[in-house]
Design an enzyme around this catalytic site. Structure first.
Site, PDB file in Angstrom:
ATOM      1  N   SER A  33      52.882   6.988  24.452  1.00 39.15           N
ATOM      2  CA  SER A  33      53.378   6.287  23.258  1.00 39.15           C
ATOM      3  C   SER A  33      53.003   4.668  23.324  1.00 39.15           C
ATOM      4  O   SER A  33      52.255   4.526  24.025  1.00 39.15           O
ATOM      5  CB  SER A  33      54.876   6.473  23.102  1.00 39.15           C
ATOM      6  OG  SER A  33      55.383   5.956  21.714  1.00 39.15           O
ATOM      7  N   ASN A  34      53.697   3.698  22.469  1.00 39.97           N
ATOM      8  CA  ASN A  34      53.349   2.556  22.708  1.00 39.97           C
ATOM      9  C   ASN A  34      54.771   1.676  22.136  1.00 39.97           C
ATOM     10  O   ASN A  34      55.664   2.191  22.042  1.00 39.97           O
ATOM     11  CB  ASN A  34      52.103   2.209  21.768  1.00 39.97           C
ATOM     12  CG  ASN A  34      52.519   2.379  20.279  1.00 39.97           C
ATOM     13  OD1 ASN A  34      53.404   1.861  19.686  1.00 39.97           O
ATOM     14  ND2 ASN A  34      51.852   3.627  19.771  1.00 39.97           N
TER      15      ASN A  34
END
Ligand code: CTP
Ligand code: CA
Length: 226
Positions: A33-34
């Site tokens: 993810s980020n």
């Protein structure tokens, strides 16, 4: 007053917004993810609702407080986000892609937790669908399409390239290397890039940025109506 002029100027719009980070599964307990907080997308949702628009938000992972008074749909992966967007697109008059969508995902999702062996491990990644490009490619006549461009160099040049390549009406260019801009921040420093020019805005809150983006959407709508 500027806020009174803006009041309900989007009453005829149905704004579809993506927000937050997508999550691409590696195995049952891990994902890629980020750092996106969802704050920019949620600020857009609240601002559009305040101006009379009907609002639908398709959100991945977020840490920002949820927007009030809008339809909020939760998804995980880029694939799921694309599906949710396409389902609602026929009702939308404007699409704003504020999500930080993973560009790559694991080529295969392991059904069981990957065990530690002590040896090196290589993860093979494959590209995810580009939601913004897909929407722009199948856009109907009256749909306005807005994208973001997170860049670290030659910001406006890269943003204009995205505008043309993906066939967008507006690109919100973001210099994420600057302090006070981009991911996981309360504020942003953006340049609004349209076919007819560009407008560089100073450091402002994401709520103020949201209103400036919607001002441009309202202006482009007037231009399109003639
Ligand atoms: N976007 C999207 N789907 C993807 C990737 C990006 O909808 N799979 C959208 C983002 O929400 C954003 C815009 O595309 O509005 C641009 O994202 P950005 O990461 O800046 O650009 P990319 O086209 O992914 O190119 P790159 O990361 O190489 O700069
Ligand atoms: Ca990207």
């Amino acid at each position: 007053l500027e806020s009174e002029i803006r009041a309900r100027d989007l009453a005829r719009e149905h704004v579809l917004i993506t927000a937050g980070a997508t999550r691409e599964e590696i195995d049952p307990v891990r994902f890629i993810s980020n750092r996106s907080s969802g704050r920019m997308g949620f600020a857009l949702a609240e601002a559009a609702r305040a101006r009379g628009a009907q609002v639908t938000v398709i959100a991945g992972m977020t840490t920002a407080p949820e927007p009030y008074g809008v339809e909020l749909v939760r998804v995980c992966s880029a694939e799921e986000m694309l599906r949710a967007v396409l389902e609602r697109l026929p009702h939308a008059t404007a699409f704003i892609a504020a999500a930080a969508v993973a560009d790559y995902r694991p080529a295969t999702r392991q059904a069981q937790k990957i065990k530690k062996t002590g040896a090196r491990l290589t993860l093979e990644l494959e590209p995810t669908p580009d939601i913004l490009a897909t929407v722009a490619a199948r856009k109907h006549e009256s749909l306005l399409v807005v994208g973001f461009a997170a860049e670290t160099e030659r910001v406006v040049e890269h943003a204009r390239d995205k505008l043309e390549r993906k066939g967008l009406d507006l690109v919100v260019a973001n210099d994420v290397s600057q302090k006070g801009a981009g991911f996981d921040s309360e504020t942003n420093i953006v340049t609004l890039v349209t076919r007819d020019g560009e407008e560089s805005l100073p450091l402002m809150t994401k709520s103020e940025v949201a209103h400036r983006i919607l001002d441009t959407v309202a202006r482009l709508r007037k231009l399109a109506r003639g």
